[in-house]
Design a protein around this motif. Structure first.
Motif, PDB file in Angstrom:
ATOM      1  N   ASN A  86       7.606  12.607  -5.079  1.00 46.86           N
ATOM      2  CA  ASN A  86       8.290  13.288  -3.971  1.00 46.86           C
ATOM      3  C   ASN A  86       8.253  14.804  -4.093  1.00 46.86           C
ATOM      4  O   ASN A  86       8.493  15.512  -3.123  1.00 46.86           O
ATOM      5  CB  ASN A  86       9.747  12.811  -3.878  1.00 46.86           C
ATOM      6  CG  ASN A  86       9.817  11.389  -3.377  1.00 46.86           C
ATOM      7  OD1 ASN A  86       8.892  10.898  -2.736  1.00 46.86           O
ATOM      8  ND2 ASN A  86      10.913  10.711  -3.674  1.00 46.86           N
ATOM      9  N   ASP A  87       7.973  15.333  -5.292  1.00 44.83           N
ATOM     10  CA  ASP A  87       7.894  16.786  -5.458  1.00 44.83           C
ATOM     11  C   ASP A  87       6.452  17.299  -5.314  1.00 44.83           C
ATOM     12  O   ASP A  87       6.140  18.399  -5.737  1.00 44.83           O
ATOM     13  CB  ASP A  87       8.507  17.218  -6.786  1.00 44.83           C
ATOM     14  CG  ASP A  87       7.829  16.556  -7.979  1.00 44.83           C
ATOM     15  OD1 ASP A  87       6.877  15.775  -7.785  1.00 44.83           O
ATOM     16  OD2 ASP A  87       8.270  16.824  -9.103  1.00 44.83           O
ATOM     17  N   PHE A  88       5.584  16.490  -4.721  1.00 42.63           N
ATOM     18  CA  PHE A  88       4.209  16.847  -4.389  1.00 42.63           C
ATOM     19  C   PHE A  88       3.314  17.088  -5.603  1.00 42.63           C
ATOM     20  O   PHE A  88       2.325  17.796  -5.518  1.00 42.63           O
ATOM     21  CB  PHE A  88       4.173  18.054  -3.443  1.00 42.63           C
ATOM     22  CG  PHE A  88       4.917  17.803  -2.168  1.00 42.63           C
ATOM     23  CD1 PHE A  88       4.392  16.985  -1.187  1.00 42.63           C
ATOM     24  CD2 PHE A  88       6.169  18.362  -1.970  1.00 42.63           C
ATOM     25  CE1 PHE A  88       5.088  16.726  -0.022  1.00 42.63           C
ATOM     26  CE2 PHE A  88       6.875  18.115  -0.806  1.00 42.63           C
ATOM     27  CZ  PHE A  88       6.336  17.290   0.161  1.00 42.63           C
TER      28      PHE A  88
ATOM     29  N   PHE B 214       0.819  -1.217   0.000  1.00 36.96           N
ATOM     30  CA  PHE B 214       0.000   0.000   0.000  1.00 36.96           C
ATOM     31  C   PHE B 214       0.852   1.266   0.000  1.00 36.96           C
ATOM     32  O   PHE B 214       0.467   2.279  -0.584  1.00 36.96           O
ATOM     33  CB  PHE B 214      -1.007  -0.023   1.152  1.00 36.96           C
ATOM     34  CG  PHE B 214      -2.163  -0.929   0.865  1.00 36.96           C
ATOM     35  CD1 PHE B 214      -3.180  -0.542   0.010  1.00 36.96           C
ATOM     36  CD2 PHE B 214      -2.222  -2.195   1.420  1.00 36.96           C
ATOM     37  CE1 PHE B 214      -4.236  -1.388  -0.289  1.00 36.96           C
ATOM     38  CE2 PHE B 214      -3.279  -3.055   1.132  1.00 36.96           C
ATOM     39  CZ  PHE B 214      -4.288  -2.649   0.279  1.00 36.96           C
ATOM     40  N   GLU B 215       2.022   1.221   0.629  1.00 37.69           N
ATOM     41  CA  GLU B 215       2.936   2.369   0.558  1.00 37.69           C
ATOM     42  C   GLU B 215       3.395   2.579  -0.881  1.00 37.69           C
ATOM     43  O   GLU B 215       3.472   3.720  -1.357  1.00 37.69           O
ATOM     44  CB  GLU B 215       4.145   2.150   1.466  1.00 37.69           C
ATOM     45  CG  GLU B 215       3.841   2.191   2.951  1.00 37.69           C
ATOM     46  CD  GLU B 215       3.566   3.605   3.491  1.00 37.69           C
ATOM     47  OE1 GLU B 215       3.921   4.591   2.835  1.00 37.69           O
ATOM     48  OE2 GLU B 215       2.998   3.685   4.593  1.00 37.69           O
ATOM     49  N   ASP B 216       3.699   1.491  -1.592  1.00 36.28           N
ATOM     50  CA  ASP B 216       4.081   1.596  -3.007  1.00 36.28           C
ATOM     51  C   ASP B 216       2.925   2.147  -3.842  1.00 36.28           C
ATOM     52  O   ASP B 216       3.128   2.961  -4.742  1.00 36.28           O
ATOM     53  CB  ASP B 216       4.515   0.236  -3.558  1.00 36.28           C
ATOM     54  CG  ASP B 216       5.867  -0.209  -3.035  1.00 36.28           C
ATOM     55  OD1 ASP B 216       6.603   0.623  -2.457  1.00 36.28           O
ATOM     56  OD2 ASP B 216       6.184  -1.414  -3.181  1.00 36.28           O
ATOM     57  N   TRP B 217       1.717   1.695  -3.543  1.00 40.11           N
ATOM     58  CA  TRP B 217       0.541   2.176  -4.273  1.00 40.11           C
ATOM     59  C   TRP B 217       0.348   3.678  -4.030  1.00 40.11           C
ATOM     60  O   TRP B 217       0.058   4.442  -4.958  1.00 40.11           O
ATOM     61  CB  TRP B 217      -0.677   1.383  -3.848  1.00 40.11           C
ATOM     62  CG  TRP B 217      -1.878   1.489  -4.750  1.00 40.11           C
ATOM     63  CD1 TRP B 217      -2.038   2.291  -5.848  1.00 40.11           C
ATOM     64  CD2 TRP B 217      -3.094   0.761  -4.611  1.00 40.11           C
ATOM     65  NE1 TRP B 217      -3.282   2.106  -6.394  1.00 40.11           N
ATOM     66  CE2 TRP B 217      -3.949   1.170  -5.661  1.00 40.11           C
ATOM     67  CE3 TRP B 217      -3.549  -0.194  -3.717  1.00 40.11           C
ATOM     68  CZ2 TRP B 217      -5.233   0.654  -5.828  1.00 40.11           C
ATOM     69  CZ3 TRP B 217      -4.823  -0.711  -3.881  1.00 40.11           C
ATOM     70  CH2 TRP B 217      -5.661  -0.290  -4.931  1.00 40.11           C
ATOM     71  N   LEU B 218       0.520   4.105  -2.775  1.00 36.08           N
ATOM     72  CA  LEU B 218       0.439   5.543  -2.477  1.00 36.08           C
ATOM     73  C   LEU B 218       1.494   6.308  -3.260  1.00 36.08           C
ATOM     74  O   LEU B 218       1.263   7.435  -3.711  1.00 36.08           O
ATOM     75  CB  LEU B 218       0.611   5.795  -0.973  1.00 36.08           C
ATOM     76  CG  LEU B 218      -0.544   5.366  -0.072  1.00 36.08           C
ATOM     77  CD1 LEU B 218      -0.127   5.441   1.392  1.00 36.08           C
ATOM     78  CD2 LEU B 218      -1.777   6.206  -0.326  1.00 36.08           C
TER      79      LEU B 218
END
Length: 160
Positions: free
Chosen positions: A94-96, A84-88
């Motif tokens: 990282n640059d929003f 789920f972290e990968d999916w997020l």
């Protein structure tokens, strides 16, 4: 008319039985055997007030799909959390900056069974994605298993 228990019982038994919460499975998606809890999605409408003549009334103008909560039992290598972290990570960089939904939306299918193992309800989430992954408590005074709670959003769902 007073409530009649016999009439209620014959009405239910004529339809076979009541659906049980516990007979379900995630058949299309991550970690199907570890999905401990899920919900059949909700739907509502945004409304505006309308009035042509007489009293004011509500008029629907847009569908609103409620987020779906799911819970997974975690293994001791935390594959579930990593998934789920990968999916997020597919949703935002990282640059929003945020990606478009077709690039990260997935199809998830949940089924509900009767006591004989026959599918009585199928819920297909179209273009599902995780809105949130809940924190996981670390606690010396507890000897329970980790559970990963995830809130899913979706473009729409099909209930069959």
């Amino acid at each position: 008319m007073a409530f009649n228990v016999q009439q209620f019982y014959s009405h239910i038994s004529g339809k076979k039985d009541l659906a049980k919460k516990y007979n379900f499975e995630l058949i299309s998606g991550p970690f199907p055997m570890q999905c401990e809890m899920a919900e059949i999605p909700g739907k509502s409408f945004f409304t505006a007030e309308g009035r042509t003549y007489g009293p004011v009334y509500k008029v629907p103008y847009q569908s609103n799909f409620e987020p779906m909560n799911v819970s997974f039992l975690c293994t001791n290598i935390f594959d579930e959390r990593k998934y789920f972290e990968d999916w997020l990570g597919q949703i935002t960089t990282n640059d929003f900056n945020y990606n478009y939904q077709p690039s990260y939306g997935k199809q998830l299918v949940f089924v509900q069974y009767d006591d004989a193992g026959k599918i009585i309800c199928r819920v297909k989430l179209i273009d599902a994605w995780p809105v949130s992954v809940s924190p996981m408590e670390l606690n010396w005074s507890s000897n329970t298993y980790h559970k990963l709670n995830v809130q899913l959003m979706y473009y729409r769902y099909e209930l069959t």
